[in-house]
Design a protein around this motif. Structure first.
Motif, PDB file in Angstrom:
ATOM      1  N   GLU A   4       0.836  -1.200   0.000  1.00 27.02           N
ATOM      2  CA  GLU A   4       0.000   0.000   0.000  1.00 27.02           C
ATOM      3  C   GLU A   4       0.879   1.262   0.000  1.00 27.02           C
ATOM      4  O   GLU A   4       0.598   2.221  -0.721  1.00 27.02           O
ATOM      5  N   THR A   5       1.945   1.244   0.823  1.00 25.25           N
ATOM      6  CA  THR A   5       2.836   2.403   0.908  1.00 25.25           C
ATOM      7  C   THR A   5       3.516   2.659  -0.432  1.00 25.25           C
ATOM      8  O   THR A   5       3.627   3.807  -0.876  1.00 25.25           O
ATOM      9  N   ILE A   7       2.406   1.824  -3.442  1.00 24.12           N
ATOM     10  CA  ILE A   7       1.399   2.379  -4.362  1.00 24.12           C
ATOM     11  C   ILE A   7       1.150   3.859  -4.046  1.00 24.12           C
ATOM     12  O   ILE A   7       1.065   4.702  -4.945  1.00 24.12           O
ATOM     13  N   GLY A   8       1.064   4.183  -2.761  1.00 26.35           N
ATOM     14  CA  GLY A   8       0.841   5.574  -2.336  1.00 26.35           C
ATOM     15  C   GLY A   8       1.974   6.485  -2.768  1.00 26.35           C
ATOM     16  O   GLY A   8       1.748   7.595  -3.255  1.00 26.35           O
TER      17      GLY A   8
ATOM     18  N   TRP B  50      -4.004   6.709  -7.192  1.00 26.17           N
ATOM     19  CA  TRP B  50      -4.641   7.136  -5.938  1.00 26.17           C
ATOM     20  C   TRP B  50      -5.971   6.415  -5.714  1.00 26.17           C
ATOM     21  O   TRP B  50      -6.321   6.058  -4.587  1.00 26.17           O
ATOM     22  N   TYR B  53      -5.059   3.025  -4.572  1.00 29.90           N
ATOM     23  CA  TYR B  53      -4.600   3.159  -3.184  1.00 29.90           C
ATOM     24  C   TYR B  53      -5.801   3.290  -2.237  1.00 29.90           C
ATOM     25  O   TYR B  53      -5.845   2.659  -1.179  1.00 29.90           O
ATOM     26  N   GLN B  57      -6.724   0.783   0.849  1.00 30.98           N
ATOM     27  CA  GLN B  57      -6.849   1.267   2.229  1.00 30.98           C
ATOM     28  C   GLN B  57      -8.305   1.376   2.667  1.00 30.98           C
ATOM     29  O   GLN B  57      -8.573   1.760   3.811  1.00 30.98           O
TER      30      GLN B  57
END
Lengths: 85, 85
Positions: A4-5, A7-8, B50, B53, B57
């Motif tokens: 996730e990080t 991708i962010g 985004w 993402y 999340q």
């Protein structure tokens, strides 16, 4: 570092870097007639608020990527007025 | 809702809405010569990441604001090719 990080960070890098080719094009052609000044001003307001948000949350990546965007867009704003016909 | 959340929502609203006046200007003037196609493509890549993402999340505000940006920028991309001289 989580998936996730990564991708962010990738997302943030792309959205922060997006205005750089626009700035380069403006510097090369000295033409800004088709660029919306409202777009530039709204974007500067937004990315400045993201920098402030980054400080509130103490998130260095948000501060750095958006501070870079503020710089690029402020430069674009200056050139918009310089090259205005 | 915390102060930080309000600043974050404000920041996201401004950066998501920024391209809307640019799209309106392009539709009105039918001129896109000064717009960087690289900028539009990098931006679409970034805001799409985004959205992804946001799904990872499970953050609805990130999904919605960036999905809106994808739509606006895809429309801008289509008009860029339609109005290309």
């Amino acid at each position: 570092m989580t998936y996730e990080t990564i991708i962010g960070i990738a997302a943030g890098t792309f959205t922060s870097a997006a205005m750089l080719p626009q700035l380069i094009k403006v510097i090369k052609t000295k033409e800004t007639a088709d660029l919306s000044i409202t777009m530039i001003c709204v974007l500067i307001t937004g990315v400045s608020l993201w920098v402030y948000y980054g400080f509130l949350q103490n998130e260095i990546p948000i501060i750095l990527s958006n501070a870079f965007s503020v710089l690029v867009n402020l430069t674009l704003l200056i050139f918009w007025f310089v090259f205005r016909k």
